[in-house]
Design a protein around this motif. Structure first.
Motif, short mmCIF file in Angstrom:
data_model
loop_
_atom_site.label_atom_id
_atom_site.label_comp_id
_atom_site.label_asym_id
_atom_site.label_seq_id
_atom_site.Cartn_x
_atom_site.Cartn_y
_atom_site.Cartn_z
N ARG A 189 0.81 -1.22 0.00
CA ARG A 189 0.00 0.00 0.00
C ARG A 189 0.84 1.27 0.00
N SER A 190 2.15 1.14 0.07
CA SER A 190 3.01 2.31 -0.07
C SER A 190 3.37 2.57 -1.53
N ASP A 191 3.00 1.66 -2.41
CA ASP A 191 3.22 1.81 -3.85
C ASP A 191 1.94 2.39 -4.45
N GLY A 192 2.04 3.59 -5.02
CA GLY A 192 0.85 4.28 -5.49
C GLY A 192 0.04 3.51 -6.50
N LYS A 193 0.70 2.78 -7.38
CA LYS A 193 -0.02 2.02 -8.40
C LYS A 193 -0.69 0.78 -7.80
N ILE A 194 0.06 0.04 -6.98
CA ILE A 194 -0.53 -1.15 -6.36
C ILE A 194 -1.67 -0.76 -5.42
N ALA A 195 -1.53 0.38 -4.75
CA ALA A 195 -2.58 0.85 -3.86
C ALA A 195 -3.88 1.15 -4.60
N HIS A 196 -3.80 1.36 -5.91
CA HIS A 196 -5.01 1.53 -6.70
C HIS A 196 -5.99 0.38 -6.49
N LEU A 197 -5.48 -0.80 -6.20
CA LEU A 197 -6.35 -1.97 -6.12
C LEU A 197 -7.33 -1.90 -4.95
N ASP A 198 -7.00 -1.16 -3.89
CA ASP A 198 -8.00 -0.90 -2.85
C ASP A 198 -9.16 -0.11 -3.44
N GLY A 199 -8.84 0.84 -4.30
CA GLY A 199 -9.90 1.59 -4.98
C GLY A 199 -10.71 0.73 -5.90
N LEU A 200 -10.07 -0.24 -6.55
CA LEU A 200 -10.82 -1.18 -7.39
C LEU A 200 -11.86 -1.92 -6.56
N ASN A 201 -11.46 -2.40 -5.40
CA ASN A 201 -12.41 -3.11 -4.56
C ASN A 201 -13.58 -2.23 -4.14
N LEU A 202 -13.30 -0.97 -3.83
CA LEU A 202 -14.38 -0.07 -3.42
C LEU A 202 -15.25 0.34 -4.59
N SER A 203 -14.66 0.61 -5.75
CA SER A 203 -15.48 1.02 -6.90
C SER A 203 -16.30 -0.16 -7.43
N ARG A 204 -15.76 -1.36 -7.35
CA ARG A 204 -16.57 -2.53 -7.71
C ARG A 204 -17.77 -2.65 -6.78
N ALA A 205 -17.53 -2.44 -5.48
CA ALA A 205 -18.64 -2.53 -4.53
C ALA A 205 -19.73 -1.51 -4.86
N TRP A 206 -19.33 -0.29 -5.20
CA TRP A 206 -20.29 0.73 -5.61
C TRP A 206 -21.11 0.26 -6.81
N CYS A 207 -20.42 -0.26 -7.82
CA CYS A 207 -21.12 -0.71 -9.02
C CYS A 207 -22.02 -1.89 -8.73
N TRP A 208 -21.53 -2.87 -7.98
CA TRP A 208 -22.36 -4.03 -7.67
C TRP A 208 -23.63 -3.61 -6.94
N ARG A 209 -23.51 -2.73 -5.98
CA ARG A 209 -24.69 -2.32 -5.21
C ARG A 209 -25.66 -1.52 -6.08
N ALA A 210 -25.12 -0.63 -6.90
CA ALA A 210 -25.99 0.18 -7.75
C ALA A 210 -26.69 -0.69 -8.79
N LEU A 211 -25.97 -1.61 -9.39
CA LEU A 211 -26.56 -2.48 -10.41
C LEU A 211 -27.58 -3.44 -9.80
N ALA A 212 -27.30 -3.93 -8.60
CA ALA A 212 -28.28 -4.79 -7.93
C ALA A 212 -29.57 -4.03 -7.67
N GLY A 213 -29.44 -2.75 -7.33
CA GLY A 213 -30.63 -1.94 -7.08
C GLY A 213 -31.46 -1.68 -8.31
N ALA A 214 -30.87 -1.91 -9.50
CA ALA A 214 -31.62 -1.72 -10.74
C ALA A 214 -32.47 -2.92 -11.10
N LEU A 215 -32.26 -4.05 -10.39
CA LEU A 215 -33.00 -5.28 -10.70
C LEU A 215 -34.26 -5.37 -9.84
#
Length: 338
Positions: free
Chosen positions: A266-292
């Protein structure tokens, strides 16, 4: 550990806001995306950007202001509200925003922060527009007008989308801009966003997601495309499009979309992006589930995937400045953005 079952409470929102307040005016370290055309262009971040000079880079500072606005709107009596208002009174002024507009007027800044920073600036403007009567909304409006003009000029000329999982992803920019178009409301701009998304993504079928995750992704190119279409496509069209885009979702496929990314450093700026991937995926999954529909069996699968991704990332928002300067915004999206 803060588990995924935690709502976006006042306490949690205040924690996120305190993280953001700790860096929105921290000028260094700084990573400018600045083009030098002459010696005179070699200036400090705060000289270049009177408002958004902190948080390591321009776009992170912008979406940290969005986070602070979100917290203020959701929890106006939070103990952090006074500090947010003080910051806004000092920073979101017509004079300082004029300095930001002047930067975008330079020929070398034509593509500056396109489309990621553009989208976040409009999302900030939308959040200010949704806030109760406030002077900061009018102060930021001229910069929002500049960004709308940039989108309006660029999108008709952009023959192809950009599908990477980083700042250049066009679906993410459209998705955030759509919130602004809906809040204003701006029907002409909304129509442009919708037409562009349908032109770029409307025929996509059976997304394999085979390139996810890449080593520095903070967006899922598959899920943000789906969430973009959810936000701009006609509802009747979206249902059939989504079924065809992820046809094996009931079987948990593509499997890579359901597994949180591993973050090794997590001290590597590029590798730390993957925490953001997990959070942005969660946002998308929740929003898309709400559309069903409520009885759609995919909802449970998608919400469970969101919970796994949130649990993987939420404890690490402030482990290192490489994540601290931006992750709280994505955590707010994951918990309160659907």
């Amino acid at each position: 550990m803060i588990m995924s079952t935690s709502p976006f409470t006042k306490q949690l929102a205040s924690r996120f806001a305190r993280i953001a307040l700790g860096h929105v005016r921290r000028e260094y370290p700084n990573k400018p995306g600045h083009v030098l055309s002459a010696d005179a262009d070699a200036r400090t971040p705060s000289a270049l950007h009177p408002v958004f000079y902190g948080s390591f880079d321009w776009h992170s500072c912008v979406h940290s202001y969005w986070l602070l606005t979100r917290v203020l709107r959701r929890f106006p009596t939070a103990d952090v509200a006074h500090d947010i208002k003080t910051l806004f009174d000092e920073q979101l002024t017509p004079e300082k925003v004029a300095g930001e507009c002047a930067y975008f007027s330079e020929p070398a800044a034509r593509g500056y922060e396109r489309p990621y920073g553009w989208g976040w600036l409009l999302k900030l403007a939308a959040e200010l527009g949704a806030l109760r009567e406030n002077p900061w909304r009018d102060a930021v409006a001229p910069l929002a007008d500049v960004i709308v003009a940039r989108f309006t000029d660029f999108l008709p000329r952009a023959t192809y989308p950009v599908r990477v999982g980083t700042h250049f992803n066009t679906a993410f920019g459209l998705r955030l801009a759509a919130d602004y178009a809906a809040t204003m409301p701006d029907r002409t701009f909304a129509a442009l966003l919708s037409d562009t998304a349908l032109r770029w993504y409307g025929e996509d079928r059976a997304c394999p997601a085979w390139g996810e995750p890449s080593g520095d992704d903070f967006l899922s190119s598959a899920l943000i495309e789906a969430e973009c279409m959810h936000s701009v496509a006609p509802p009747a069209m979206f249902s059939g499009w989504f079924d065809a885009f992820l046809p094996e979702l009931r079987a948990g496929m593509p499997a890579t979309l359901f597994l949180p990314a591993t973050v090794s450093d997590r001290s590597d700026g590029k590798i730390a992006h993957l925490d953001g991937l997990n959070l942005s995926r969660a946002w998308c999954w929740r929003a898309l589930a709400g559309a069903l529909s409520d009885d759609d069996p995919r909802r449970e699968i998608m919400n469970e995937a969101a919970a796994r991704h949130i649990d993987a990332a939420l404890p690490h928002l402030a482990d290192d400045y490489m994540g601290e300067h931006w992750l709280a915004s994505f955590a707010a999206l994951a918990l309160d953005g659907a």
